[in-house]
Design a protein around this motif. Structure first.
Motif, PDB file in Angstrom:
ATOM      1  N   VAL A 205       6.455 -42.061  17.219  1.00 48.20           N
ATOM      2  CA  VAL A 205       5.952 -41.093  18.201  1.00 48.20           C
ATOM      3  C   VAL A 205       7.113 -40.474  18.977  1.00 48.20           C
ATOM      4  O   VAL A 205       7.190 -39.250  19.143  1.00 48.20           O
ATOM      5  CB  VAL A 205       4.944 -41.769  19.156  1.00 48.20           C
ATOM      6  CG1 VAL A 205       4.586 -40.835  20.302  1.00 48.20           C
ATOM      7  CG2 VAL A 205       3.683 -42.169  18.392  1.00 48.20           C
ATOM      8  N   MET A 241       5.921 -40.900   7.048  1.00 46.34           N
ATOM      9  CA  MET A 241       6.027 -40.684   8.500  1.00 46.34           C
ATOM     10  C   MET A 241       4.645 -40.396   9.083  1.00 46.34           C
ATOM     11  O   MET A 241       4.286 -40.922  10.146  1.00 46.34           O
ATOM     12  CB  MET A 241       6.974 -39.516   8.810  1.00 46.34           C
ATOM     13  CG  MET A 241       7.004 -39.133  10.281  1.00 46.34           C
ATOM     14  SD  MET A 241       8.292 -37.937  10.672  1.00 46.34           S
ATOM     15  CE  MET A 241       7.580 -36.417  10.012  1.00 46.34           C
ATOM     16  N   ASN A 242       3.863 -39.585   8.370  1.00 49.97           N
ATOM     17  CA  ASN A 242       2.521 -39.278   8.857  1.00 49.97           C
ATOM     18  C   ASN A 242       1.641 -40.527   8.883  1.00 49.97           C
ATOM     19  O   ASN A 242       0.820 -40.700   9.772  1.00 49.97           O
ATOM     20  CB  ASN A 242       1.882 -38.187   7.998  1.00 49.97           C
ATOM     21  CG  ASN A 242       2.456 -36.819   8.318  1.00 49.97           C
ATOM     22  OD1 ASN A 242       3.512 -36.717   8.926  1.00 49.97           O
ATOM     23  ND2 ASN A 242       1.761 -35.771   7.921  1.00 49.97           N
ATOM     24  N   ARG A 243       1.839 -41.374   7.881  1.00 44.51           N
ATOM     25  CA  ARG A 243       1.097 -42.649   7.869  1.00 44.51           C
ATOM     26  C   ARG A 243       1.474 -43.489   9.089  1.00 44.51           C
ATOM     27  O   ARG A 243       0.612 -44.056   9.757  1.00 44.51           O
ATOM     28  CB  ARG A 243       1.440 -43.431   6.596  1.00 44.51           C
ATOM     29  CG  ARG A 243       0.354 -43.399   5.543  1.00 44.51           C
ATOM     30  CD  ARG A 243       0.509 -44.447   4.477  1.00 44.51           C
ATOM     31  NE  ARG A 243       1.823 -44.620   3.909  1.00 44.51           N
ATOM     32  CZ  ARG A 243       2.285 -43.994   2.820  1.00 44.51           C
ATOM     33  NH1 ARG A 243       1.531 -43.123   2.198  1.00 44.51           N
ATOM     34  NH2 ARG A 243       3.492 -44.241   2.352  1.00 44.51           N
ATOM     35  N   TYR A 245       2.597 -42.354  11.835  1.00 42.85           N
ATOM     36  CA  TYR A 245       2.084 -41.665  13.022  1.00 42.85           C
ATOM     37  C   TYR A 245       0.605 -41.979  13.222  1.00 42.85           C
ATOM     38  O   TYR A 245       0.153 -42.210  14.343  1.00 42.85           O
ATOM     39  CB  TYR A 245       2.307 -40.156  12.887  1.00 42.85           C
ATOM     40  CG  TYR A 245       2.265 -39.444  14.218  1.00 42.85           C
ATOM     41  CD1 TYR A 245       3.405 -39.297  14.984  1.00 42.85           C
ATOM     42  CD2 TYR A 245       1.057 -38.955  14.721  1.00 42.85           C
ATOM     43  CE1 TYR A 245       3.371 -38.678  16.215  1.00 42.85           C
ATOM     44  CE2 TYR A 245       1.016 -38.331  15.945  1.00 42.85           C
ATOM     45  CZ  TYR A 245       2.182 -38.190  16.695  1.00 42.85           C
ATOM     46  OH  TYR A 245       2.131 -37.577  17.920  1.00 42.85           O
ATOM     47  N   MET A 246      -0.139 -42.019  12.110  1.00 36.89           N
ATOM     48  CA  MET A 246      -1.579 -42.342  12.213  1.00 36.89           C
ATOM     49  C   MET A 246      -1.766 -43.773  12.704  1.00 36.89           C
ATOM     50  O   MET A 246      -2.685 -44.068  13.460  1.00 36.89           O
ATOM     51  CB  MET A 246      -2.266 -42.125  10.862  1.00 36.89           C
ATOM     52  CG  MET A 246      -2.482 -40.648  10.551  1.00 36.89           C
ATOM     53  SD  MET A 246      -3.477 -40.400   9.085  1.00 36.89           S
ATOM     54  CE  MET A 246      -2.296 -40.745   7.812  1.00 36.89           C
ATOM     55  N   ALA A 248       0.154 -45.169  14.739  1.00 40.65           N
ATOM     56  CA  ALA A 248       0.416 -45.123  16.174  1.00 40.65           C
ATOM     57  C   ALA A 248      -0.739 -44.493  16.952  1.00 40.65           C
ATOM     58  O   ALA A 248      -0.841 -44.644  18.163  1.00 40.65           O
ATOM     59  CB  ALA A 248       1.704 -44.347  16.443  1.00 40.65           C
ATOM     60  N   LEU A 249      -1.626 -43.771  16.242  1.00 41.36           N
ATOM     61  CA  LEU A 249      -2.793 -43.194  16.920  1.00 41.36           C
ATOM     62  C   LEU A 249      -3.835 -44.266  17.214  1.00 41.36           C
ATOM     63  O   LEU A 249      -4.561 -44.191  18.202  1.00 41.36           O
ATOM     64  CB  LEU A 249      -3.447 -42.108  16.049  1.00 41.36           C
ATOM     65  CG  LEU A 249      -2.721 -40.773  15.899  1.00 41.36           C
ATOM     66  CD1 LEU A 249      -3.553 -39.838  15.038  1.00 41.36           C
ATOM     67  CD2 LEU A 249      -2.448 -40.134  17.251  1.00 41.36           C
TER      68      LEU A 249
ATOM     69  N   LEU B   7      -3.596 -41.099  23.567  1.00 36.82           N
ATOM     70  CA  LEU B   7      -4.044 -40.615  22.252  1.00 36.82           C
ATOM     71  C   LEU B   7      -4.076 -39.086  22.229  1.00 36.82           C
ATOM     72  O   LEU B   7      -3.611 -38.458  21.293  1.00 36.82           O
ATOM     73  CB  LEU B   7      -5.430 -41.189  21.930  1.00 36.82           C
ATOM     74  CG  LEU B   7      -6.050 -40.695  20.622  1.00 36.82           C
ATOM     75  CD1 LEU B   7      -5.240 -41.155  19.427  1.00 36.82           C
ATOM     76  CD2 LEU B   7      -7.494 -41.169  20.497  1.00 36.82           C
ATOM     77  N   ARG B  10      -0.686 -37.738  21.898  1.00 37.55           N
ATOM     78  CA  ARG B  10      -0.131 -37.938  20.557  1.00 37.55           C
ATOM     79  C   ARG B  10      -0.704 -36.930  19.562  1.00 37.55           C
ATOM     80  O   ARG B  10      -0.121 -36.696  18.519  1.00 37.55           O
ATOM     81  CB  ARG B  10      -0.405 -39.375  20.092  1.00 37.55           C
ATOM     82  CG  ARG B  10       0.454 -40.365  20.851  1.00 37.55           C
ATOM     83  CD  ARG B  10       0.268 -41.801  20.467  1.00 37.55           C
ATOM     84  NE  ARG B  10       1.165 -42.589  21.337  1.00 37.55           N
ATOM     85  CZ  ARG B  10       1.560 -43.821  21.083  1.00 37.55           C
ATOM     86  NH1 ARG B  10       1.149 -44.436  20.008  1.00 37.55           N
ATOM     87  NH2 ARG B  10       2.376 -44.445  21.914  1.00 37.55           N
ATOM     88  N   VAL B  15       3.047 -33.278  14.375  1.00 37.01           N
ATOM     89  CA  VAL B  15       2.364 -34.143  13.401  1.00 37.01           C
ATOM     90  C   VAL B  15       0.905 -34.346  13.819  1.00 37.01           C
ATOM     91  O   VAL B  15       0.002 -34.300  12.973  1.00 37.01           O
ATOM     92  CB  VAL B  15       3.100 -35.488  13.239  1.00 37.01           C
ATOM     93  CG1 VAL B  15       2.331 -36.408  12.299  1.00 37.01           C
ATOM     94  CG2 VAL B  15       4.507 -35.266  12.716  1.00 37.01           C
ATOM     95  N   LEU B  19      -2.389 -33.274  11.640  1.00 38.55           N
ATOM     96  CA  LEU B  19      -3.482 -34.186  11.296  1.00 38.55           C
ATOM     97  C   LEU B  19      -4.832 -33.552  11.629  1.00 38.55           C
ATOM     98  O   LEU B  19      -5.789 -33.656  10.853  1.00 38.55           O
ATOM     99  CB  LEU B  19      -3.315 -35.522  12.028  1.00 38.55           C
ATOM    100  CG  LEU B  19      -2.103 -36.365  11.596  1.00 38.55           C
ATOM    101  CD1 LEU B  19      -1.920 -37.570  12.517  1.00 38.55           C
ATOM    102  CD2 LEU B  19      -2.252 -36.837  10.148  1.00 38.55           C
ATOM    103  N   THR B 192      -0.312 -34.628   4.259  1.00 42.89           N
ATOM    104  CA  THR B 192      -0.430 -34.755   5.720  1.00 42.89           C
ATOM    105  C   THR B 192      -1.108 -36.063   6.104  1.00 42.89           C
ATOM    106  O   THR B 192      -0.689 -36.744   7.032  1.00 42.89           O
ATOM    107  CB  THR B 192      -1.235 -33.572   6.293  1.00 42.89           C
ATOM    108  OG1 THR B 192      -0.553 -32.372   5.970  1.00 42.89           O
ATOM    109  CG2 THR B 192      -1.390 -33.686   7.796  1.00 42.89           C
ATOM    110  N   GLY B 194      -1.124 -38.750   4.586  1.00 42.60           N
ATOM    111  CA  GLY B 194      -0.400 -39.948   4.142  1.00 42.60           C
ATOM    112  C   GLY B 194      -0.909 -40.552   2.854  1.00 42.60           C
ATOM    113  O   GLY B 194      -0.672 -41.726   2.582  1.00 42.60           O
TER     114      GLY B 194
END
Lengths: 253, 235
Positions: A205, A241-243, A245-246, A248-249, B7, B10, B15, B19, B192, B194
């Motif tokens: 993040v 990286m997107n994985r 990031y998800m 981290a969501l 959240l 973020r 990114v 998403l 995107t 993943g």
């Protein structure tokens, strides 16, 4: 054995400083050995310019072995020139034809302001790395090598990502001037390893946030970065990286 | 406290926005494929098509729920995509490259995402106005002269609309824009979100192109069919 020589015309971007208006200047380069590297050719041109009391062409370089990430320019529209998986310093004049005009431009991106001529300020990358923070390790005696198990596949993926030399070609080649490939490689090299695991969520993040803050664009999957990368960093790192990031969501470190 | 501690924060980074564009895009693709399947009933015949339209309307609150969901997804998709495109344009800087050569996978479809997207937005607004808001299913537009005195329902409205070659041409160009958009979008979203690996990227890009062509050809077949019936082979 005497090597072949060629004559080329260089059309180089000359810009006095960050705020100056740049323009192209043409130089006729005679009898350059095809065994010369691209940077050696520039050295020859600069020696000539200095003899005439003119300002030499400024370009970044350091190791000239293709491993430091300092050199780089857009050659005839391609970052690091026509040879794939090769830094500018490892490109040789044999890749060019006699009589060819070579257009030489700096990395162009709002986040990489031109310092002078072909040299650009890439400290934005340093700040992305800095935003990534630390890894938690126990200080003191080093643990036994076999104490922390790392699966081979993950070790390989981390090593591949870590081969990024931070040259900035990905940003230069990207239609969006996105630093996604660089940031993703740096995120991945830590996220794949147990040492980087404790802070993996806050790290991705913070690095993405810094990437945005520096004014880089977003990834729209043209995959120009991967093709331009001298270290063949794969776009799969961006997917990773997107994985991250998800992850981290939905969860926190 | 940094904005990305929450959240919501973020989801506002590049990114995060990607998403949102991806997830809403998937919803829109599901809708498009369903819409295509339903619309192709027009080629089956007036009864099948009007029956399908009737069934949809009989869903009552559910249809409004679906519409609300679609509108939210559509607005989120477009606003986030425009925001990303603006940031990317700014990131490129003011000085363009003198020479630009693609060595990667840049194509017309990948470059024109925002253009095809905005075109689709304009088309959708017109399309909703054209059929949903003004397509009175029992009004004047629903009578097809050659089909007798009876109202042909929504089938008649669509038939009369597409019997006009200019309107048909406009719709065909628009749905080709949708196909072009999807031919990149479907592979892009898998990256995107993943899901893609190095090995599956080529397959995903092929699948995206196939779906893009199916959507463009599928939707184009409806005005083409009507034109053929109205002007060549007769109703």
């Amino acid at each position: 054995m005497a090597g072949n020589t060629i004559n080329v015309t260089l059309k180089v971007w000359r810009q006095a400083d960050k705020n100056a208006r740049g323009a192209f200047a043409s130089y006729s380069v005679k009898n350059i050995s095809t065994d010369a590297s691209f940077l050696e050719m520039l050295d020859v041109v600069n020696t000539g310019l200095e003899k005439e009391d003119k300002d030499p062409i400024v370009f970044d370089h350091d190791c000239r072995e293709g491993i430091c990430g300092m050199c780089g320019a857009v050659v005839n529209g391609v970052a690091h020139g026509p040879q794939s998986a090769t830094t500018l310093c490892q490109l040789h004049m044999r890749k060019f034809k006699d009589g060819e005009t070579i257009v030489l431009e700096p990395w162009r991106s709002a986040a990489f302001p031109v310092i002078k001529d072909l040299a650009v300020d890439r400290t934005a990358f340093d700040r992305i790395i800095e935003a990534g923070g630390f890894i938690s390790v126990k200080t003191g005696q080093a643990p036994d090598a076999h104490a922390v198990a790392v699966p081979k596949i993950k070790a390989d993926a981390a090593m591949d990502a870590a081969s990024c030399i931070g040259c900035g070609a990905c940003v230069a080649a990207c239609p969006n001037a996105s630093a996604s490939l660089f940031t993703a490689a740096k995120v991945t090299q830590f996220a794949k390893l147990p040492q980087g695991d404790p802070e993996r969520r806050s790290r991705v993040v913070a690095m993405v946030e810094q990437m945005d803050h520096e004014g880089f664009g977003s990834c729209s999957k043209h995959y120009e970065c991967e093709a331009a990368c001298p270290k063949e960093i794969k776009v799969e790192n961006i997917t990773n990286m997107n994985r991250e990031y998800m992850r981290a969501l939905v969860t926190r470190d | 406290m940094r904005s990305t501690q929450t959240l919501g924060g973020r989801l506002t980074t590049t990114v995060g926005k990607e998403l949102i564009v991806g997830v809403t895009g998937i919803l829109l693709v599901v809708f498009i494929l369903g819409h295509l399947a339903g619309n192709l009933l027009l080629i089956v015949g007036p009864e099948a098509f009007n029956h399908y339209a009737e069934q949809l309307h009989n869903l009552g609150e559910i249809i409004w729920l679906a519409r609300a969901g679609l509108i939210v997804a559509f607005v989120a998709h477009i606003s986030m995509a425009i925001s990303l495109a603006r940031a990317s344009a700014a990131a490129r800087g003011t000085q363009r490259y003198e020479v630009e050569k693609s060595v990667g996978r840049k194509t017309a479809a990948t470059r024109l995402m925002i253009i095809s997207g905005v075109t689709i937005l304009a088309f959708v607004l017109f399309h909703v106005y054209d059929f949903t808001l003004t397509g009175d299913r029992t009004g004047e537009r629903s009578f097809v002269d050659a089909m007798g005195e009876e109202s042909m329902g929504l089938y008649g409205v669509v038939f009369n609309s597409f019997a006009n070659p200019l309107r048909s041409l406009f719709y065909i160009i628009a749905v080709c824009g949708v196909g072009l958009h999807l031919s990149h979008a479907i592979a892009s979203v898998l990256s995107t979100l993943g899901i893609l690996t190095e090995k599956s990227t080529d397959k995903a890009e092929l699948a995206a192109k196939v779906i893009g062509v199916i959507v463009a050809v599928g939707f184009s077949s409806i005005p083409l069919y009507v034109l053929l019936r109205a002007h060549v082979i007769g109703v």
